[in-house]
Every structure is written in C-alpha cells, then in structure tokens.
Design a protein around this motif. Structure first.
Motif, PDB file in Angstrom:
ATOM      1  N   CYS A   1      -2.627  -6.531   3.866  1.00  0.00           N
ATOM      2  CA  CYS A   1      -2.937  -7.551   4.866  1.00  0.00           C
ATOM      3  C   CYS A   1      -3.064  -8.856   4.096  1.00  0.00           C
ATOM      4  CB  CYS A   1      -4.215  -7.212   5.623  1.00  0.00           C
ATOM      5  SG  CYS A   1      -4.500  -8.239   7.069  1.00  0.00           S
ATOM      6  N   CYS A   2      -1.965  -9.586   3.985  1.00  0.00           N
ATOM      7  CA  CYS A   2      -1.862 -10.693   3.035  1.00  0.00           C
ATOM      8  C   CYS A   2      -2.895 -11.786   3.263  1.00  0.00           C
ATOM      9  CB  CYS A   2      -0.465 -11.308   3.107  1.00  0.00           C
ATOM     10  SG  CYS A   2       0.865 -10.216   2.581  1.00  0.00           S
ATOM     11  N   GLY A   3      -3.234 -12.061   4.513  1.00  0.00           N
ATOM     12  CA  GLY A   3      -4.046 -13.221   4.812  1.00  0.00           C
ATOM     13  C   GLY A   3      -5.537 -13.004   4.819  1.00  0.00           C
ATOM     14  N   ILE A   4      -5.996 -11.800   4.472  1.00  0.00           N
ATOM     15  CA  ILE A   4      -7.421 -11.471   4.524  1.00  0.00           C
ATOM     16  C   ILE A   4      -7.971 -11.352   3.104  1.00  0.00           C
ATOM     17  CG2 ILE A   4      -9.108  -9.783   5.363  1.00  0.00           C
ATOM     18  CD1 ILE A   4      -7.697 -11.204   7.580  1.00  0.00           C
ATOM     19  N   ARG A   5      -9.254 -11.646   2.963  1.00  0.00           N
ATOM     20  CA  ARG A   5      -9.972 -11.352   1.719  1.00  0.00           C
ATOM     21  C   ARG A   5     -11.110 -10.405   2.079  1.00  0.00           C
ATOM     22  NH1 ARG A   5      -5.956 -13.204   0.791  1.00  0.00           N
ATOM     23  NH2 ARG A   5      -5.344 -14.923  -0.577  1.00  0.00           N
ATOM     24  N   VAL A   6     -11.189  -9.293   1.350  1.00  0.00           N
ATOM     25  CA  VAL A   6     -12.097  -8.205   1.704  1.00  0.00           C
ATOM     26  C   VAL A   6     -12.878  -7.750   0.468  1.00  0.00           C
ATOM     27  CG1 VAL A   6     -12.247  -5.861   2.624  1.00  0.00           C
ATOM     28  CG2 VAL A   6     -10.508  -7.414   3.503  1.00  0.00           C
ATOM     29  N   ARG A   7     -14.147  -7.468   0.661  1.00  0.00           N
ATOM     30  CA  ARG A   7     -14.950  -6.814  -0.374  1.00  0.00           C
ATOM     31  C   ARG A   7     -15.031  -5.336  -0.035  1.00  0.00           C
ATOM     32  NH1 ARG A   7     -19.509  -9.338   0.231  1.00  0.00           N
ATOM     33  NH2 ARG A   7     -20.556  -7.734   1.466  1.00  0.00           N
ATOM     34  N   ILE A   8     -14.537  -4.493  -0.925  1.00  0.00           N
ATOM     35  CA  ILE A   8     -14.526  -3.049  -0.692  1.00  0.00           C
ATOM     36  C   ILE A   8     -15.958  -2.519  -0.709  1.00  0.00           C
ATOM     37  CG2 ILE A   8     -13.779  -0.825  -1.611  1.00  0.00           C
ATOM     38  CD1 ILE A   8     -11.293  -2.225  -2.693  1.00  0.00           C
ATOM     39  N   ASP A   9     -16.300  -1.744   0.311  1.00  0.00           N
ATOM     40  CA  ASP A   9     -17.659  -1.222   0.426  1.00  0.00           C
ATOM     41  C   ASP A   9     -17.856   0.086  -0.342  1.00  0.00           C
ATOM     42  OD1 ASP A   9     -18.488  -3.341   1.986  1.00  0.00           O
ATOM     43  OD2 ASP A   9     -18.113  -2.310   3.889  1.00  0.00           O
ATOM     44  N   GLU A  10     -16.810   0.900  -0.452  1.00  0.00           N
ATOM     45  CA  GLU A  10     -16.954   2.205  -1.105  1.00  0.00           C
ATOM     46  C   GLU A  10     -15.810   2.437  -2.070  1.00  0.00           C
ATOM     47  OE1 GLU A  10     -17.430   6.981  -0.069  1.00  0.00           O
ATOM     48  OE2 GLU A  10     -16.994   5.532   1.514  1.00  0.00           O
ATOM     49  N   TRP A  11     -16.136   2.506  -3.354  1.00  0.00           N
ATOM     50  CA  TRP A  11     -15.136   2.773  -4.384  1.00  0.00           C
ATOM     51  C   TRP A  11     -15.135   4.277  -4.667  1.00  0.00           C
ATOM     52  CZ3 TRP A  11     -11.813  -0.760  -6.466  1.00  0.00           C
ATOM     53  CH2 TRP A  11     -12.064  -2.103  -6.158  1.00  0.00           C
ATOM     54  N   THR A  12     -14.291   4.991  -3.977  1.00  0.00           N
ATOM     55  CA  THR A  12     -14.237   6.435  -4.149  1.00  0.00           C
ATOM     56  C   THR A  12     -13.579   6.791  -5.476  1.00  0.00           C
ATOM     57  OG1 THR A  12     -12.074   6.650  -3.102  1.00  0.00           O
ATOM     58  CG2 THR A  12     -14.021   6.703  -1.651  1.00  0.00           C
ATOM     59  N   PRO A  13     -13.858   7.982  -6.019  1.00  0.00           N
ATOM     60  CA  PRO A  13     -13.187   8.409  -7.248  1.00  0.00           C
ATOM     61  C   PRO A  13     -11.666   8.394  -7.115  1.00  0.00           C
ATOM     62  CG  PRO A  13     -15.065   9.815  -6.822  1.00  0.00           C
ATOM     63  CD  PRO A  13     -14.914   8.938  -5.604  1.00  0.00           C
ATOM     64  N   ALA A  14     -11.153   8.779  -5.942  1.00  0.00           N
ATOM     65  CA  ALA A  14      -9.702   8.807  -5.753  1.00  0.00           C
ATOM     66  C   ALA A  14      -9.102   7.400  -5.809  1.00  0.00           C
ATOM     67  CB  ALA A  14      -9.364   9.471  -4.416  1.00  0.00           C
ATOM     68  N   LEU A  15      -9.802   6.421  -5.239  1.00  0.00           N
ATOM     69  CA  LEU A  15      -9.312   5.045  -5.297  1.00  0.00           C
ATOM     70  C   LEU A  15      -9.354   4.527  -6.736  1.00  0.00           C
ATOM     71  CD1 LEU A  15      -8.329   2.449  -3.959  1.00  0.00           C
ATOM     72  CD2 LEU A  15     -10.725   1.892  -3.431  1.00  0.00           C
ATOM     73  N   LYS A  16     -10.438   4.800  -7.436  1.00  0.00           N
ATOM     74  CA  LYS A  16     -10.529   4.388  -8.832  1.00  0.00           C
ATOM     75  C   LYS A  16      -9.419   5.031  -9.665  1.00  0.00           C
ATOM     76  CE  LYS A  16     -15.563   3.688  -8.848  1.00  0.00           C
ATOM     77  NZ  LYS A  16     -16.854   4.167  -9.404  1.00  0.00           N
ATOM     78  N   HIS A  17      -9.095   6.276  -9.348  1.00  0.00           N
ATOM     79  CA  HIS A  17      -8.029   6.980 -10.077  1.00  0.00           C
ATOM     80  C   HIS A  17      -6.694   6.287  -9.868  1.00  0.00           C
ATOM     81  CE1 HIS A  17      -4.805  10.000 -10.510  1.00  0.00           C
ATOM     82  NE2 HIS A  17      -5.543  10.471 -11.492  1.00  0.00           N
TER      83      HIS A  17
END
Length: 228
Positions: free
Chosen positions: A113-129
């Motif tokens: 979503c090019c036009g948005i700036r977002v702070r991720i609320d949950e950094w799951t192990p799978a996302l970090k991987h």
C-alpha cells in the motif's frame, strides 16, 4: 505494441513487477489499468486474463499471464531482462523464483500500500524470518556480483521481482541490514519506481478488502494519498 494489464498502483505488487521491468528497460507498452473491485475481480479480469488475475501481457494474439511467465516471454525477445553472465543469470532466476513462490508471511502481514505509513503492532517469528532471509539474499547478490543491483551493474528481472518489497519497506519501516537497506534506497530512487509511486499517490480509488488488510497490520501513522 505490447499491452500490459495491471490493477491499482497503490496496491498491486504483482502488477509492479513487469511494469517496472519494461519501463526501466525501455520496452514500449500500452498500460491498461483495470481497478480492483472485490468479489467481481474474477469476472472483470477474465476479460483479458485466463486466470482472472493481474498482471497480464498481450502481444497481438498471444496472451501471457503471471509475472514470471511475462519476464521469461520478454527475455526471449529483448536483451537485458536477465544478466548476460551465466552465473549471475542462474542466481537471478533462483532469487526471483524464491520471491515468486515464497515469503508468504511478509505478503500477508505487510500488503503493498504505497501511500500509507504503518507501525507494525506484532512482529511474529515468521515475519522476522522472511525479513531476515530477504536481507541475507540481497546481501549475497550484492556482494557476489558487485552491485549496485542484485545481479550486477544493470537492473534486471530479479530487481523487478523485489521492487514491491522496497515499497513495503517504505510503508512499514522494514529494515534488512546495512547493505540491503542501501539497495532499497536505490530501488526507490529509480525513475520507474518514482513514476509508479507518484501515480499510486494520485489514485483516489479505495478497495475495502485491501484497506482492511493494511489496517490489520498495525497502527496507521500517515496517509499520503490523494482524496476524491
């Protein structure tokens, strides 16, 4: 002339791949934008694509669907789509295929979503991987082939396949390591990427399903898109 069917530039990561590849390599094409429309996507996209999805390339009577198939079709007709060096070409194809079939957590957790700036609320192990693997992969290519692009001096299809990740990095504040983060900045500075981004910001269309996906990711900090 080729016709390239795409969807909204703000959302459509798959459309970006052939669009940025053809634009950066100066392969002429006519852009055909068909907006996302929720459950009706299948019916409307089937008018030009047998799988009911974007992107889709038309070359006269020939129809090529799927971004990887489009890259290979173009490679048979235009120089520079893949690196000329055999070792770099093999690496580039492998890396592009990994992006094409993998990183499902990143796709689902951080939709483009090019036009948005977002702070991720949950950094799951799978996302970090997924993020760690992308950083590893990019650093490998840049160090192995000398940069500034993943497989050497020239922008090729492998860079196009990771172009949506650069926009995701910008939207969600993702970092991949010093070498890889510098590569993100180079991608975002490309004329084709800047052109896509400006067009994405100018879009006033909103597709509820895509908007909801982004809202589930975290806290919206800014919306830079034009309003109707």
């Amino acid at each position: 002339m080729y016709q390239l069917f795409i969807a909204n530039k703000n959302y459509s990561s798959w459309s970006l791949r052939p669009w940025v590849l053809m634009t950066e390599l100066a392969i002429p094409f006519e852009e055909q934008m068909v907006l996302f429309g929720g459950a009706s996507n299948w019916d409307r996209f089937r008018d030009f694509a047998p799988n009911g999805k974007v992107p889709c390339l038309k070359d006269g009577d020939t129809v090529v669907w799927d971004s990887l198939a489009i890259a290979e079709y173009l490679a048979e007709r235009h120089p520079g789509v893949w690196p000329s060096d055999a070792s770099a070409r093999t690496w580039a194809r492998s890396a592009a295929a990994e992006m094409h079939s993998g990183f499902t957590t990143l796709r689902g957790s951080c939709p483009m979503c090019c036009g948005i700036r977002v702070r991720i609320d949950e950094w799951t192990p799978a996302l970090k991987h997924d993020i760690a693997r992308i950083g590893e992969l990019w650093s490998d290519g840049l160090n192995r082939f000398g940069g500034p692009f993943l497989a050497g001096k020239a922008f090729t299809a492998v860079d196009a396949f990771f172009a949506p990740v650069a926009f995701r990095a910008q939207t969600y504040g993702l970092t991949f390591g010093e070498t890889a983060d510098a590569y993100v900045k180079r991608l975002l500075a490309l004329p084709a990427m800047k052109s896509w981004y400006e067009a994405a910001l100018a879009e006033t269309w909103r597709e509820p399903a895509h908007e909801d996906d982004v809202k589930r990711t975290g806290t919206w900090l800014e919306d830079r898109r034009a309003t109707a």
